[in-house]
Design an enzyme around this catalytic site. Structure first.
Site, PDB file in Angstrom:
ATOM      1  N   GLY A 200      37.233  46.061 -28.628  1.00 26.55           N
ATOM      2  CA  GLY A 200      37.705  45.092 -27.551  1.00 26.55           C
ATOM      3  C   GLY A 200      36.819  44.413 -26.553  1.00 26.55           C
TER       4      GLY A 200
ATOM      5  N   GLU B 235      33.860  47.197 -20.671  1.00 26.92           N
ATOM      6  CA  GLU B 235      34.963  47.559 -21.215  1.00 26.92           C
ATOM      7  C   GLU B 235      36.202  46.366 -21.167  1.00 26.92           C
ATOM      8  OE1 GLU B 235      36.816  49.249 -23.010  1.00 26.92           O
ATOM      9  OE2 GLU B 235      36.876  51.516 -22.715  1.00 26.92           O
ATOM     10  N   ASP B 236      36.974  46.437 -22.185  1.00 24.33           N
ATOM     11  CA  ASP B 236      37.845  45.430 -22.073  1.00 24.33           C
ATOM     12  C   ASP B 236      39.044  45.831 -21.065  1.00 24.33           C
ATOM     13  OD1 ASP B 236      38.829  47.548 -23.417  1.00 24.33           O
ATOM     14  OD2 ASP B 236      39.433  46.592 -25.135  1.00 24.33           O
TER      15      ASP B 236
ATOM     16  N   ASP C 134      43.134  51.682 -19.048  1.00 27.51           N
ATOM     17  CA  ASP C 134      44.677  52.018 -18.733  1.00 27.51           C
ATOM     18  C   ASP C 134      44.652  53.517 -18.186  1.00 27.51           C
ATOM     19  OD1 ASP C 134      47.166  52.037 -19.274  1.00 27.51           O
ATOM     20  OD2 ASP C 134      47.227  52.654 -21.213  1.00 27.51           O
TER      21      ASP C 134
ATOM     22  N   PHE D 181      51.670  45.191 -22.271  1.00 30.14           N
ATOM     23  CA  PHE D 181      50.592  45.238 -23.356  1.00 30.14           C
ATOM     24  C   PHE D 181      50.182  43.958 -23.663  1.00 30.14           C
ATOM     25  CE2 PHE D 181      48.697  45.887 -27.409  1.00 30.14           C
ATOM     26  CZ  PHE D 181      48.127  47.366 -27.193  1.00 30.14           C
ATOM     27  N   VAL D 182      48.849  43.938 -23.326  1.00 30.04           N
ATOM     28  CA  VAL D 182      48.423  42.444 -23.639  1.00 30.04           C
ATOM     29  C   VAL D 182      47.392  42.157 -24.827  1.00 30.04           C
ATOM     30  CG1 VAL D 182      48.485  41.850 -21.096  1.00 30.04           C
ATOM     31  CG2 VAL D 182      46.524  42.901 -22.076  1.00 30.04           C
TER      32      VAL D 182
ATOM     33  N   ASP E 111      43.596  43.451 -28.901  1.00 28.18           N
ATOM     34  CA  ASP E 111      44.198  43.157 -30.154  1.00 28.18           C
ATOM     35  C   ASP E 111      45.678  44.020 -29.993  1.00 28.18           C
ATOM     36  OD1 ASP E 111      43.058  45.933 -30.155  1.00 28.18           O
ATOM     37  OD2 ASP E 111      43.938  45.991 -32.380  1.00 28.18           O
TER      38      ASP E 111
ATOM     39  N   ARG F 140      42.860  39.191 -31.094  1.00 21.55           N
ATOM     40  CA  ARG F 140      41.398  39.060 -30.461  1.00 21.55           C
ATOM     41  C   ARG F 140      40.907  37.691 -30.040  1.00 21.55           C
ATOM     42  NH1 ARG F 140      40.054  44.436 -30.488  1.00 21.55           N
ATOM     43  NH2 ARG F 140      40.238  45.751 -32.377  1.00 21.55           N
TER      44      ARG F 140
HETATM   45  P1  IMP Z   1      42.678  54.650 -21.868  1.00 20.44           P
HETATM   46  O1  IMP Z   1      41.761  55.492 -22.401  1.00 20.44           O
HETATM   47  O2  IMP Z   1      44.105  54.923 -21.786  1.00 20.44           O
HETATM   48  O3  IMP Z   1      42.132  53.934 -20.402  1.00 20.44           O
HETATM   49  O4  IMP Z   1      42.470  53.060 -23.068  1.00 20.44           O
HETATM   50  C1  IMP Z   1      41.781  52.096 -23.016  1.00 20.44           C
HETATM   51  C2  IMP Z   1      41.858  51.536 -24.417  1.00 20.44           C
HETATM   52  O5  IMP Z   1      43.144  51.388 -25.024  1.00 20.44           O
HETATM   53  C3  IMP Z   1      41.248  50.229 -24.136  1.00 20.44           C
HETATM   54  O6  IMP Z   1      39.801  50.273 -24.164  1.00 20.44           O
HETATM   55  C4  IMP Z   1      41.985  49.317 -25.312  1.00 20.44           C
HETATM   56  O7  IMP Z   1      41.195  49.582 -26.441  1.00 20.44           O
HETATM   57  C5  IMP Z   1      43.077  50.033 -25.464  1.00 20.44           C
HETATM   58  N1  IMP Z   1      44.278  49.521 -24.626  1.00 20.44           N
HETATM   59  C6  IMP Z   1      44.892  49.776 -23.654  1.00 20.44           C
HETATM   60  N2  IMP Z   1      45.837  48.850 -23.356  1.00 20.44           N
HETATM   61  C7  IMP Z   1      45.663  47.756 -24.078  1.00 20.44           C
HETATM   62  C8  IMP Z   1      46.322  46.377 -24.083  1.00 20.44           C
HETATM   63  O8  IMP Z   1      47.278  46.184 -23.397  1.00 20.44           O
HETATM   64  N3  IMP Z   1      46.019  45.733 -25.135  1.00 20.44           N
HETATM   65  C9  IMP Z   1      45.169  46.068 -26.162  1.00 20.44           C
HETATM   66  N4  IMP Z   1      44.464  47.346 -26.137  1.00 20.44           N
HETATM   67  C10 IMP Z   1      44.673  48.099 -25.081  1.00 20.44           C
HETATM   68 MG    MG Z   2      38.755  49.540 -26.032  1.00 22.34          MG
END
Ligand code: IMP
Ligand code: MG
Length: 195
Positions: free
Chosen positions: A60, A115-116, A119, A168-169, A175, A181
């Site tokens: 991402g 990081e993208d 969450d 969700f984006v 993606d 993407r």
């Molecule tokens: P976390 O461990 O819950 O913080 O998850 C983060 C990862 O989940 C990100 O690096 C993304 O790869 C994926 N992710 C979380 N939210 C989204 C979204 O809205 N769109 C796309 N990928 C997401």
């Molecule tokens: Mg990611």
């Protein structure tokens, strides 16, 4: 496969969303450009005299890294890591598996994890622990997006592009099931299931 299938065109000339799966735009191309420039300037100031290593988390963060690195006026290096969380792919479990590790030795390096989106923050918490154990001089985080109020782990995020509501984006590297993407902006994803 027909090349004029309207569902396969990402940027229709009308300026409308590419498919009904892509909803309203949350961050425009221009807003991204401006913010990425500011983040690059901030990093340039904060790391003056250093040669930071930008570690992008695949996949991402690829587009953000490409743009951010060009806005940093220092001799940066870049490296890549790919991770996947075990279990349910739509909600991070915090148990992370390294699919591709770094090529660089981190000892004594000033690392910036690119990081993208953050969450739950669980993926990042794991990464930070993992990278710190490799004797890096410092580990900071530059996240393009942070989803408001979702972090289960209180992470210290030094650089943040934008805070987002719970939607969700997709776009600008992010993606849904592997696609969208290459949208140049960030938009709400209106489809169901996205893992
Ligand atoms: P976390 O461990 O819950 O913080 O998850 C983060 C990862 O989940 C990100 O690096 C993304 O790869 C994926 N992710 C979380 N939210 C989204 C979204 O809205 N769109 C796309 N990928 C997401
Ligand atoms: Mg990611």
């Amino acid at each position: 496969m027909s090349t004029d299938d309207p569902d396969l065109v990402l940027r229709p000339p009308s300026g409308k969303a590419p498919t009904e799966l892509v909803g309203r735009t949350l961050v425009t191309e221009e807003e991204i450009r401006r913010r990425v420039r500011e983040l690059g300037e901030q990093i340039t100031r904060d790391y003056a005299g250093e040669r930071p290593l930008l570690v992008a988390v695949l996949r991402g963060a690829y587009m953000f890294l490409a743009d951010l690195s060009r806005e940093i006026d220092l001799m940066v290096e870049v490296d890549f890591m790919a991770v996947s969380s075990y279990g349910n792919a739509t909600a991070s479990s915090g148990v992370v598996r390294i699919l591709k590790d770094l090529d660089e030795d981190l000892e004594g390096r000033h690392v910036i994890v690119v990081e993208d989106i953050i969450d739950s923050g669980l993926t990042l918490a794991y990464l930070r622990r993992n990278l710190k154990n490799r004797a890096a001089a410092s580990v900071e985080v530059c996240a393009l997006l942070v989803r408001e109020g979702r972090q289960k782990v209180d992470e210290d995020l030094k650089y943040v592009g934008f805070e987002l509501p719970p939607d969700f984006v997709v776009g600008y590297g992010l993606d849904a099931s592997g696609i969208f993407r290459n949208l140049p902006y960030i938009a709400e994803y209106t489809g169901s299931g996205h893992d």
